[in-house]
Every structure is written in C-alpha cells, then in structure tokens.
Design an enzyme around this catalytic site. Sequence first.
Site, PDB file in Angstrom:
ATOM      1  N   GLN A  85       4.384   0.200   1.985  1.00  0.00           N
ATOM      2  CA  GLN A  85       3.817  -0.649   3.050  1.00  0.00           C
ATOM      3  C   GLN A  85       3.649  -1.980   2.401  1.00  0.00           C
ATOM      4  OE1 GLN A  85       1.963   0.420   6.354  1.00  0.00           O
ATOM      5  NE2 GLN A  85       4.162   0.974   6.263  1.00  0.00           N
ATOM      6  N   TRP A 102      -8.497   1.659  -0.250  1.00  0.00           N
ATOM      7  CA  TRP A 102      -8.788   0.607   0.477  1.00  0.00           C
ATOM      8  C   TRP A 102     -10.418   0.330   0.295  1.00  0.00           C
ATOM      9  CZ3 TRP A 102      -5.488  -1.466   3.100  1.00  0.00           C
ATOM     10  CH2 TRP A 102      -4.299  -0.742   3.665  1.00  0.00           C
ATOM     11  N   SER A 152       2.981   3.836   8.054  1.00  0.00           N
ATOM     12  CA  SER A 152       3.644   4.877   6.881  1.00  0.00           C
ATOM     13  C   SER A 152       4.684   5.643   7.781  1.00  0.00           C
ATOM     14  CB  SER A 152       2.659   5.353   6.389  1.00  0.00           C
ATOM     15  OG  SER A 152       2.095   4.445   5.141  1.00  0.00           O
ATOM     16  N   ASN A 177       0.838  -1.001  -0.115  1.00  0.00           N
ATOM     17  CA  ASN A 177      -0.040   0.011  -0.095  1.00  0.00           C
ATOM     18  C   ASN A 177       0.834   1.148  -0.186  1.00  0.00           C
ATOM     19  OD1 ASN A 177      -0.353  -1.396   2.822  1.00  0.00           O
ATOM     20  ND2 ASN A 177      -0.957   0.707   3.346  1.00  0.00           N
ATOM     21  N   ASP A 178       0.705   2.180   0.975  1.00  0.00           N
ATOM     22  CA  ASP A 178       1.093   3.684   0.581  1.00  0.00           C
ATOM     23  C   ASP A 178       2.953   3.388   0.274  1.00  0.00           C
ATOM     24  OD1 ASP A 178      -0.901   3.646   2.180  1.00  0.00           O
ATOM     25  OD2 ASP A 178      -0.408   4.533   3.815  1.00  0.00           O
ATOM     26  N   GLU A 183      -5.126  10.816   7.126  1.00  0.00           N
ATOM     27  CA  GLU A 183      -3.932  10.252   6.976  1.00  0.00           C
ATOM     28  C   GLU A 183      -2.957  10.487   6.167  1.00  0.00           C
ATOM     29  OE1 GLU A 183      -5.305   5.607   7.811  1.00  0.00           O
ATOM     30  OE2 GLU A 183      -5.583   6.263   5.814  1.00  0.00           O
ATOM     31  N   ARG A 231      -0.477   8.893  13.240  1.00  0.00           N
ATOM     32  CA  ARG A 231       0.492   8.309  12.370  1.00  0.00           C
ATOM     33  C   ARG A 231       1.000   8.939  11.112  1.00  0.00           C
ATOM     34  NH1 ARG A 231      -4.542   5.707  12.263  1.00  0.00           N
ATOM     35  NH2 ARG A 231      -5.840   5.740  10.326  1.00  0.00           N
ATOM     36  N   ASP A 232       1.796   8.221  10.577  1.00  0.00           N
ATOM     37  CA  ASP A 232       2.119   8.768   9.073  1.00  0.00           C
ATOM     38  C   ASP A 232       2.992  10.047   9.154  1.00  0.00           C
ATOM     39  OD1 ASP A 232       0.542   6.488   8.578  1.00  0.00           O
ATOM     40  OD2 ASP A 232      -1.033   7.904   7.767  1.00  0.00           O
TER      41      ASP A 232
HETATM   42  C1  FRU Z   1      -3.058   4.716   4.681  1.00  0.00           C
HETATM   43  C2  FRU Z   1      -2.556   3.946   6.101  1.00  0.00           C
HETATM   44  C3  FRU Z   1      -1.821   4.608   6.876  1.00  0.00           C
HETATM   45  C4  FRU Z   1      -0.927   3.713   7.638  1.00  0.00           C
HETATM   46  C5  FRU Z   1      -0.898   2.645   6.644  1.00  0.00           C
HETATM   47  C6  FRU Z   1      -0.950   1.162   7.087  1.00  0.00           C
HETATM   48  O1  FRU Z   1      -3.105   3.951   3.556  1.00  0.00           O
HETATM   49  O2  FRU Z   1      -3.990   3.498   6.705  1.00  0.00           O
HETATM   50  O3  FRU Z   1      -2.236   5.706   7.594  1.00  0.00           O
HETATM   51  O4  FRU Z   1       0.277   3.988   8.124  1.00  0.00           O
HETATM   52  O5  FRU Z   1      -1.919   2.730   5.679  1.00  0.00           O
HETATM   53  O6  FRU Z   1      -0.678   0.186   6.375  1.00  0.00           O
END
Ligand code: FRU
Length: 499
Positions: free
Chosen positions: A55, A310, A99, A38-39, A227, A171-172
């Site tokens: 990710q 998502w 992330s 993912n990210d 996010e 986060r992030d």
């Molecule tokens: C965004 C997210 C972030 C998190 C990550 C988890 O897509 O939900 O906020 O850090 O993915 O995989």
Amino acid sequence: MISQTLQEAREYEAAAERNILEDERPSFHLSPRTGWMNDPNGFCLYKGRYHLFYQYYPYAAKWGSMHWGHAVSNDLLHWEYLPAALAPDMEYDQDGCFSGNALELPDGRMMLVYTGVRKEYSEDDLEDKVGKEVQTQCLAVGDGIDFEKSSLNPVLDEKDIPAGCSRNDFRDPKPWRCEDGSYRCVVGNRDADGSGQILLYKSDDAWHWHLQKILAQNHDRFGKMWECPDFFPLDGKQVLLTSPQDMLPKGFEYHNGNGTLCLIGSFDPVTEEFREESDQAIDYGIDFYAPQTILMPDGRRVMIGWMQNWDTCVLGARRKWQGQMSVPRELSIKNGRLYQAPLRELSAFRANKTEYRDVLLEGEKDLPDINGRVLDMEIVIRPEDPDTLYQKFSVHFAKNDQYHTTISYRPQENVLKIDRKFSGSRRAFIHQRRSKVPAGPGGVLKLRLILDRYSVEVFVNDGEQVMTAIFYTPLEAKDITFAAAGRLFMDVVKYDLIL
Ligand code: FRU
C-alpha cells in the site's frame, strides 16, 4: 496501457527516491521507494523471483490515495524497486487501490486481486465531502511489471455479500489455487451487527467468483472489523490470520486499537468448514499489522507484516519516507501455538561474531564490541540461584547519553516489556508494551534481537512470541548495555548483519 495517473506516480517515484540516501533507510527491511507504505500486498513467488507489493502513497510520507508500490527480490532480504503497479485510475477504484494479493494464472500471467474503493456522497455529506467508501474486489493482469485492470471489474461487489452485511467494509482479498485447479479467496467483511467476518469465495477460472460461505465470524470477540485475512494449512492445522480494528485489551494477550489475531483450528476440505481451536496474538510488540504469507518451494510458510500500526503512525510523520516491512518470518506450530523465526537465510549475513558466556550480571555492564544498529544478537539469561530470583533484567540498545530503547524482564511477574520512550519521540502515544512470558526450565529466558537501524524484532524463547517495535533514534546512538537488579548469568552472542 499505462494510465496517466500511474505514469505520473512512476515518474515521481523515480525522481523522488534520489532524495533518500541508503543510510536513511533500513538495511534489509523493505521501506517505500518514496513517501508512504502500509500493508504488504501481492506477496508471491513468480517466475523465480519474490514479488512484494505494498500500500503506497508516493507523494507524501502519510496515507493518501492508495497505489500499489512494487519490489522484487531473489532472497527476500535484498529488494529492488520496480515501478508502481497500480494507481487509482478507474471509476470503481478512484479513491484507492486497497490491499490484496497475487496469483499466477495457468497461462503464466500474474493476476493481482485487490480492493477497489470509490466514495459515495449522500446529500448530507456533500458539503463536508466525507463520503462513504464502497469497497469491491477487482482484478488486474500482467507480466509482473505492467498490469491491465480487467474489463470485468469489479468482480465482487455488494451483490456478492450476505444480506445485510457491509458494502463499506468489504476488503483485502487473499486468493489461492486449490489442488483441483479451482480457486478460493478470503475477504474481510462486517456482518449486519458491525462485527467482523471472513467470507470465502470460489472461482473455477480466477475471473468469475461467487460466495461460497461465511468462513469465520468474530461475534465481537476480537475487535470489530477484521482486516487482511490469510488462510493456510500449517503443521497439520489450519491457520486464519487477520488484523482486527478497535480491539479491547485482554490480559497481556491483546491490546487496545489495531491488533493482530491468529486463530488455529482445523479445516474440513469437503464441507469447507473451519473449526477454531485456539486464539493468540501474532505479535506482542507495538508495530506489526496486516501480515501476508507465502508458501516457499521447500514447504516453508513465510510471513511479512507491515512494521507499524495505525495507532502509532505519528511516529515518523516528519520523515522523507514512512513505513517498513518486518523481517520475513518462518512460521510453525508447536504445542498448539504459532512460532516465528527470522528467515534462516538471514544467518548467512552474520559477521564479526562476539561471544560471552556465563557473564555474572549485577548492576549495569557493557561488553566490549557489543554495539551497533544492524545486528543479530542472542541473549540467554538464567538466575544465579533458581531459588532466589533476580528482580529485573534489562538490555538497552540504540543508546547513547541521550537515547535508549529497552527490553526488560521481571521473572517474578513473568513480564517482558519493550520500552521506546527514550528513543527521541516527542509525541505522547504508545511507547511501551508488555507481554506475559514464563521462563523455561531453570528460569532460562532466551531472546533473539534483530536490529535494522530503525526497528527491533525480539524473538522470545525460540520464537514462541515476537515483540516488534520501530524507533527513529539517531543512528549515532548505537551502544548496548545490560543491567540486573539482583544477580543472574547471561550468555550473549552478537553478529553484525552485513547485507
Ligand atoms: C489495513 C488496511 C486495509 C486496507 C488498507 C488501506 O492496514 O486498512 O484493510 O485495504 O489498509 O490502505
């Protein structure tokens, strides 16, 4: 010291990637070495090469305990995998390395700043093991391949968030170095009411951080939690990018679910105050989320996003890999809006030009040599007679007798639509999205389509809007046809992209 968890992931990915043939991947969009992506994470230029982490769950093509995958590139278009960089191997990140971003330290080492996730189980959830994530910010430092997690970790935790705000949604981190040598970092969070906010942290040495202020607040305007923030100056303005969860639709600007948000405003470097002036979506298609940007040595601001969403992950669930990054996009601000253009270096890989000018389109047409699944195609359409508008224009691609994906435009409503419901998906989820796109002077509409086997990115009117979607249509479906209800003129220039 490489932990056993990371070592296992590295051995696994090196073996598993052999099961994926070159043609089963996009040609120049980064996909996971194996398993799930993912990210984008840690997007940076380090010692002359671009690094892109992501990710990553190597063990299956679905989200799992988060690692950081890693790739490098000299040009942002040809990627080479490096061994996975982070694994969830410490108490504070045992449920995932979420992330984050990267910095180059003054001593030349690379620092990764990421979210460590640890689940906490109350008496009530001990039985079903759901738990609640506690999210903290953590550091890992290394040479660009191997990283050691800091003994200071976590460097930001619940003590560092404003009173009453969420320790479960924190986060992030996106850090950067300021001109005076100090550092700032933005982090996504939720306030006491559950609405998103962006916190700004400061550090003098990149190791010790403290809360500076709440930089921006959602107040429930754009979804709930925000996010993956990014924050940077662009063309005399200041831009805050974030990806909100739980959006409600607003006209054609925002859609339900996970979306993308660009706030354009100004920033006062003395008070560190961000003043919002306007808001817009970043991408108007189906599959784009959690982008990160870098500043190139020549001053260009380039963005890469996760080319999925998502809410649509069920698409691709049965593949050997899942997840792709978008094409790198150059950002600019024109007339108060965010513009995007594919990285200009992509044009160097254009080949086999096929060009048609002033094609009168009425009904359906195919054009000799206009086909393929890895290509760059510019289409300019205009009504034959500006006083009698046509009803609809369509271009179908990734097409054969069974499949096609379509971009269509209705000038009377100014609506551009992407539709992938005939791309082979057998699941009922979002396959279409519409966007409001007024035509330019003389009713002209310009579209630039970047196709890379399993995706399309449509840059509309020189990048004023972008619509992105993925589709896993079999590769044999590579025809392209055009159709008009009414009469219009069309120019088409198509290049294969050979990288
Ligand atoms: C965004 C997210 C972030 C998190 C990550 C988890 O897509 O939900 O906020 O850090 O993915 O995989």
